[in-house]
Design a protein around this motif. Structure first.
Motif, PDB file in Angstrom:
ATOM      1  N   ASP A 295      -9.549  23.932 -51.152  1.00  0.00           N
ATOM      2  CA  ASP A 295      -8.616  24.858 -51.213  1.00  0.00           C
ATOM      3  C   ASP A 295      -7.277  24.319 -50.758  1.00  0.00           C
ATOM      4  O   ASP A 295      -6.286  25.281 -50.433  1.00  0.00           O
ATOM      5  CB  ASP A 295      -9.035  26.230 -50.367  1.00  0.00           C
TER       6      ASP A 295
ATOM      7  N   ARG B  65      -9.083  25.690 -42.490  1.00  0.00           N
ATOM      8  CA  ARG B  65      -9.547  25.239 -43.791  1.00  0.00           C
ATOM      9  C   ARG B  65     -10.633  24.131 -43.468  1.00  0.00           C
ATOM     10  O   ARG B  65     -11.610  23.747 -44.085  1.00  0.00           O
ATOM     11  CB  ARG B  65      -8.388  24.618 -44.618  1.00  0.00           C
TER      12      ARG B  65
ATOM     13  N   GLU C 169     -14.536  24.159 -44.632  1.00  0.00           N
ATOM     14  CA  GLU C 169     -15.405  23.385 -45.635  1.00  0.00           C
ATOM     15  C   GLU C 169     -16.502  22.585 -44.960  1.00  0.00           C
ATOM     16  O   GLU C 169     -17.428  22.275 -45.720  1.00  0.00           O
ATOM     17  CB  GLU C 169     -14.296  22.215 -46.068  1.00  0.00           C
TER      18      GLU C 169
ATOM     19  N   GLN D 149     -11.463  19.973 -58.592  1.00  0.00           N
ATOM     20  CA  GLN D 149     -11.443  21.563 -58.371  1.00  0.00           C
ATOM     21  C   GLN D 149      -9.929  21.803 -59.145  1.00  0.00           C
ATOM     22  O   GLN D 149      -9.907  22.957 -59.306  1.00  0.00           O
ATOM     23  CB  GLN D 149     -11.445  22.239 -57.008  1.00  0.00           C
TER      24      GLN D 149
END
Length: 297
Positions: A277, A230, A234, A11
């Motif tokens: 992220d 986070r 996910e 990513q």
């Protein structure tokens, strides 16, 4: 000793790799792993660059989807990495995500058959053998193919696996197994059992196997002020939020305990996988090397 590493997730833009790889090398991390995810970054090209930018760290590719790759090309590229950077490249192959394989017209009817043929041919080519296949081979077709520059020393080939058939296959036909971040400690134990069944079947058939079979497992990891949020986001994204003890959020002590659980279950290497992220990739690598590593036996 359990090897510890981190993932450079695709990513991130590829031009960001140099800084992360150099930091991982300088910080003393043992392994940096890369992914060939469609349609982001090539596994061999990024591995070659990371190896050239660093001095000592091992660089893993987990994994190359075999439907996308002719086995001779795979062998040529792996051999080149091993000759240029002896002992530092770790390459895994696997089925690939079937939806992605369908998008590029590479999906096959029997992914397990293809992976078996690819592994058998790939390992033979990397041993310096000349390989010809016959009409019994369904997907891999070679006619007196051999590498002019095989690896000077043995080049282990790992394979990614999740289901029981593929896990047994990795025991039979690969030098190690890569397990995804959806694998709990109990999952590692079950995987080890299935891998050992495959190894026993290979030995009964007269195959010669390496003394050990390396198991690499990814551990979804988040640290920092919003780590729990986070990680949960996910897991929800992957449909895994109800799986107990999957992933870890917290400080170095919490992460080290999660690593140790996987190691005690049979993992030889635990690779910390940041969330997609992750706000500070360099900081994540520094955290793994400088804070978690000293706490892992």
């Amino acid at each position: 000793m359990t090897a510890l590493g981190a993932v450079f997730r695709p990513q991130l833009p590829p031009e960001h790799l140099r800084d992360v790889a150099r930091l991982a090398d300088d910080a003393g991390l043992e392994e940096l792993w890369l992914w060939e995810d469609c349609f982001r970054e090539g596994g061999i090209s990024t591995a070659a660059a990371a190896l050239a930018w660093t001095e000592r760290i091992k660089v893993g590719v987990g994994l190359l989807p075999v439907p996308l790759r002719n086995v001779a090309i795979t062998a040529m590229e792996i051999a080149s990495l091993h000759r240029m950077f002896p002992g530092r490249a770790v390459v895994g192959v696997g089925h690939g995500v079937q939806d992605w394989m369908g998008q590029v017209g590479a999906r096959v009817e029997s992914p397990v058959t293809l992976l078996r043929e690819h592994l058998v041919a790939l390992r033979a080519l990397l041993r310096g053998e000349r390989v010809s296949t016959d009409e019994q081979w369904r997907y891999v077709h070679l006619d007196d193919v051999g590498l002019d520059w095989p690896p000077a020393t043995p080049a282990p080939v790992l394979a990614g696996a999740t289901g029981p058939r593929t896990l047994r296959l990795t025991g039979e036909a690969a030098d190690g197994t890569i397990l995804t971040a959806s694998t709990t400690a109990d999952g590692v134990r079950r995987a080890r059992q299935l891998i050992d069944e495959g190894r026993e079947a290979a030995l009964r058939s007269g195959a010669t196997l390496a003394d050990s079979h390396r198991v690499v497992v990814y551990l979804l990891t988040a640290t920092g002020p919003d780590a729990a949020r986070r990680l949960h986001a996910e897991l929800v994204d992957e449909g895994l939020q109800d799986v107990p003890e999957l992933g870890v959020a917290g400080d170095a002590g919490a992460v080290a305990k999660a690593v140790q659980r996987l190691a005690e279950a049979g993992a030889d290497a635990v690779i910390l996988q940041p969330t997609g992220d992750e706000p500070d990739p360099e900081g994540f690598v520094r955290f793994a090397a400088e804070e978690v590593r000293p706490l892992v036996p």
